[in-house]
Design a protein around this motif. Structure first.
Motif, PDB file in Angstrom:
ATOM      1  N   THR A 156      -5.818  -6.421  -2.411  1.00  0.00           N
ATOM      2  CA  THR A 156      -5.467  -5.263  -2.864  1.00  0.00           C
ATOM      3  C   THR A 156      -6.134  -4.731  -4.118  1.00  0.00           C
ATOM      4  N   LYS A 208      -5.886   9.548  -7.420  1.00  0.00           N
ATOM      5  CA  LYS A 208      -6.414   7.863  -7.818  1.00  0.00           C
ATOM      6  C   LYS A 208      -7.342   7.763  -8.656  1.00  0.00           C
ATOM      7  N   ASN A 209      -8.605   8.972  -8.644  1.00  0.00           N
ATOM      8  CA  ASN A 209      -9.513   9.119  -9.506  1.00  0.00           C
ATOM      9  C   ASN A 209      -9.107   8.753 -10.880  1.00  0.00           C
ATOM     10  N   LEU A 252       1.637   7.076  -7.000  1.00  0.00           N
ATOM     11  CA  LEU A 252       0.750   7.628  -7.513  1.00  0.00           C
ATOM     12  C   LEU A 252       1.134   8.784  -7.356  1.00  0.00           C
ATOM     13  N   GLN A 297     -12.994  -1.814  -5.831  1.00  0.00           N
ATOM     14  CA  GLN A 297     -14.737  -1.981  -5.720  1.00  0.00           C
ATOM     15  C   GLN A 297     -14.528  -0.699  -4.502  1.00  0.00           C
ATOM     16  N   GLY A 298     -13.477  -0.249  -4.358  1.00  0.00           N
ATOM     17  CA  GLY A 298     -13.221   1.076  -3.732  1.00  0.00           C
ATOM     18  C   GLY A 298     -13.349   2.353  -4.418  1.00  0.00           C
ATOM     19  N   LEU A 299     -12.341   2.487  -5.669  1.00  0.00           N
ATOM     20  CA  LEU A 299     -12.680   3.145  -6.758  1.00  0.00           C
ATOM     21  C   LEU A 299     -13.721   3.276  -7.916  1.00  0.00           C
ATOM     22  N   ILE A 354       0.973   3.981  -2.925  1.00  0.00           N
ATOM     23  CA  ILE A 354       0.950   5.750  -2.340  1.00  0.00           C
ATOM     24  C   ILE A 354       1.790   6.526  -3.069  1.00  0.00           C
ATOM     25  N   MET A 405       0.951  -1.454   0.515  1.00  0.00           N
ATOM     26  CA  MET A 405       0.002  -0.043   0.286  1.00  0.00           C
ATOM     27  C   MET A 405       0.773   1.031  -0.497  1.00  0.00           C
ATOM     28  N   PRO A 406       1.891   1.187   1.260  1.00  0.00           N
ATOM     29  CA  PRO A 406       2.335   2.801   0.720  1.00  0.00           C
ATOM     30  C   PRO A 406       3.402   2.699  -0.488  1.00  0.00           C
ATOM     31  N   GLY A 458     -10.121  -4.630  -3.695  1.00  0.00           N
ATOM     32  CA  GLY A 458     -10.191  -4.045  -2.790  1.00  0.00           C
ATOM     33  C   GLY A 458     -10.609  -2.088  -3.478  1.00  0.00           C
ATOM     34  N   LEU A 459      -9.325  -2.409  -4.440  1.00  0.00           N
ATOM     35  CA  LEU A 459      -8.924  -0.679  -4.879  1.00  0.00           C
ATOM     36  C   LEU A 459     -10.200  -0.446  -5.253  1.00  0.00           C
TER      37      LEU A 459
END
Ligand SMILES: [Zn+2]
Lengths: 342, 237
Positions: free
Chosen positions: B78, B54-55, B47, B84-86, B44, B40-41, B81-82
């Motif tokens: 991961t 991220k959008n 990006l 699904q969330g985005l 991040i 994850m770091p 999750g990305l």
């Protein structure tokens, strides 16, 4: 946070995949638990690799179901909570990885919840007003601890098991009696038809008055030896009697130590039961009976909130986040995480 | 089509950003820390350092195995999750397919080998070409002896790559003699830009999927299931 705070709680520490939405730490809006029991039944226990594989397959749909049952969308959420230990490493990692990715994607704060602390917070979902200081007995497949809590995150461990956890012993005895898995519910049910006085097993009490640690290996060995003896003799051992006697021995030890704790911590106004074994009917009955005359209020969660679930994690997460306890992006699963002493 | 590509199926933790024209950023770590802590770091900072929100992402490409079971799942959980969330789709890439992309310019046979423990490698066989590697033998977990036997059906040179080269170089040289070739260091290991490259192809050919439809590619059964299966087979005889 606004006055209406929605937290999504994720729980994947063992073999149940669960997601839940809880409002303001107290009201369960949804609590989806996908049990894997069918996948592990033929192995006589949880197989970690199979559990991890199953979690990965269903975690995302389980999350969606939790949101839709709660009648909200991702946009309504105020935070995400996930249990990061103790538990099976591979299983925990699915919840942790998913939670981190979602929390980043949705720009939501993340709470990393100690699974055992999560069990305690199932009591916050009962509608009862919880007030500190309080005493709590956490009994599950992996843990048996007596705790004193002065406030959120302020936990003092008064006693814990020196060997097996109470739930673990239930599983082992159930297996020896050929009752299947998980052991807690089957023994609970069978014991109802049994006569506890048919056998006398040692209580799991350790040492002198005042010491609050448990030990269950003695009663476990005694029961296992008894099963072996009876089978060798070809005698008619009634499994129901054995289950009842065994259950009574374990429950009595838990009650006795709890009463000692109550005598030591007179400031505590409430006694909470938590963890999978807190679903045990005999345990609940004995605690009701023994605490009735005491100046302390007994609280325990409904059965479905005693076993592992996302709602208890969401509730704990709500209080973590209110205290500013946010997890960082390098959060890892901690399989041997313990409750911290303060 | 801006994609985030990730791969945690081997000891390497790597992520890249790009489309069919450009690799915008790529990070790779080959260190001891766990993927769970690093991934994850790493995404991040990827990006942030490339100035991409991220959008702006239109999809996630992820290696789905074979490889370390836990590594496969960290990457996939991961990615899912990305996704699904985005609200963006995912595309799954087979680890060996992605690796073979590194040597697509090679005219002989391409043989990625990944450490599968138990003295085996995860491997598949490809023929290089301008359109990309063409698969000749499907992915499998093989001992070096079995791999050598499979390769004896061919006469061309074979270029090896992947994290198992270091351990099995000697044995493979003995088996293949003059036919043995080895990818240079920078083309020998998993990297997210290869996942991106292959991911774009899969996206164009088969289309991306929802995070619910992504399937891992473990090759092996869990040990407990394998034992149960073997017991049943034994019982039947
Ligand atoms: Zn639990």
């Amino acid at each position: 946070m606004s006055h209406k705070t929605f937290i999504l709680g994720l729980e994947t520490s063992c073999d149940d995949t669960s997601a839940a939405v809880v409002l303001n730490g107290r009201t369960v809006l949804s609590n989806v638990v996908s049990s894997q029991d069918n996948f592990h039944l033929r192995f006589g226990g949880v197989v970690p690799e199979i559990a991890s594989r199953r979690h990965l397959e269903i975690i995302n749909p389980v999350i969606d179901e939790a949101l839709s049952k709660a009648g909200i969308t991702f946009r309504d959420l105020d935070g995400i909570a996930v249990s990061y230990g103790p538990g099976l490493a591979g299983s925990l990692l699915i919840g942790v990885s998913t939670a981190k990715a979602l929390s980043f994607a949705l720009e939501l704060p993340l709470a990393a919840v100690n699974h055992l602390e999560g069990h305690i917070y199932a009591n916050f979902l009962t509608g009862a007003t919880i007030s500190f200081p309080l005493l709590c007995l956490v009994v599950s497949g992996g843990h048996t601890s007596l705790l004193y809590m002065k406030g959120h995150g302020q936990i003092e461990i008064l006693g814990r098991t020196r060997d097996d956890a109470a739930g673990e012993v239930f599983d082992k005895i159930a297996r020896a009696l050929g009752l299947g898995f998980p052991g807690g519910p089957v023994i609970d049910k069978l014991a109802q038809q049994g006569e506890a006085a048919a056998f006398s097993f040692p209580r799991a009490l350790m040492g002198e008055e005042g010491k609050l640690d448990f030990s269950f290996s003695g009663v476990k060995t005694a029961v296992l030896n008894c099963i072996r003896r009876e089978t060798e003799k070809g005698g008619q051992v009634r499994p129901a009697d054995l289950a009842a006697a065994f259950q009574e021995a374990v429950v009595e030890a838990l009650v006795e130590k709890s009463l000692m704790a109550i005598r030591q911590k007179r400031e505590a106004g409430q006694f909470l039961l938590a963890g999978g074994v807190a679903a045990n009917g005999e345990l609940r009955r004995k605690f009701r009976q023994k605490l009735e005359s005491k100046n302390i209020e007994l609280i325990y969660p409904p059965v479905e909130l005693c076993t592992d679930n996302g709602a208890m994690i969401a509730s704990a997460g709500y209080y973590y986040l209110r205290q500013g306890r946010r997890a960082s992006w390098d959060l890892n699963a901690v399989p041997n995480l313990e409750l911290e002493r303060v | 089509m801006l994609l985030l590509a990730i791969d945690t199926t081997t000891r390497i933790c790597t992520a890249a950003l790009g489309d069919h024209e450009k690799i915008r950023a790529e990070y790779l770590l080959n260190v001891k820390n766990t993927h769970s802590q690093r991934l994850m770091p790493l995404i991040i900072s990827l990006l942030k350092d490339s100035g991409i929100g991220k959008n702006q992402l239109e999809g996630v490409a992820v290696n789905i195995g074979p490889g370390s079971f836990t590594g496969i799942r960290i990457g996939m959980a991961t990615a899912q999750g990305l996704s699904q969330g985005l609200h963006i789709p995912v595309v799954g890439v087979m680890t060996l397919d992605a690796l073979a992309e590194a040597c697509t310019f090679y005219s002989g046979l391409i043989c990625p080998i990944l450490d599968a423990r138990k003295n085996q490698v995860y491997t598949a066989l490809y023929r290089g070409g301008s359109a990309g590697p063409e698969m000749l033998q499907p992915a499998a977990a093989l001992s070096i002896g079995e791999l050598g036997h499979m390769l004896s059906a061919y006469e061309e040179e074979v270029i090896f790559l992947g994290d198992a080269v270091e351990s099995f170089r000697g044995e493979l040289k003995l088996i293949l003699g003059e036919r043995y070739r080895e990818a240079p260091l920078s083309s020998r290991f998993n990297r997210a830009s290869l996942v991106l490259q292959k991911g774009i192809k899969v996206w164009q050919e088969k289309g991306p999927v929802s995070p619910y439809a992504l399937k891992p590619f473990y090759i092996r059964l869990p040990e407990a299931e394998k034992r149960l299966w073997e017991k049943k087979q034994g019982g039947r005889v």
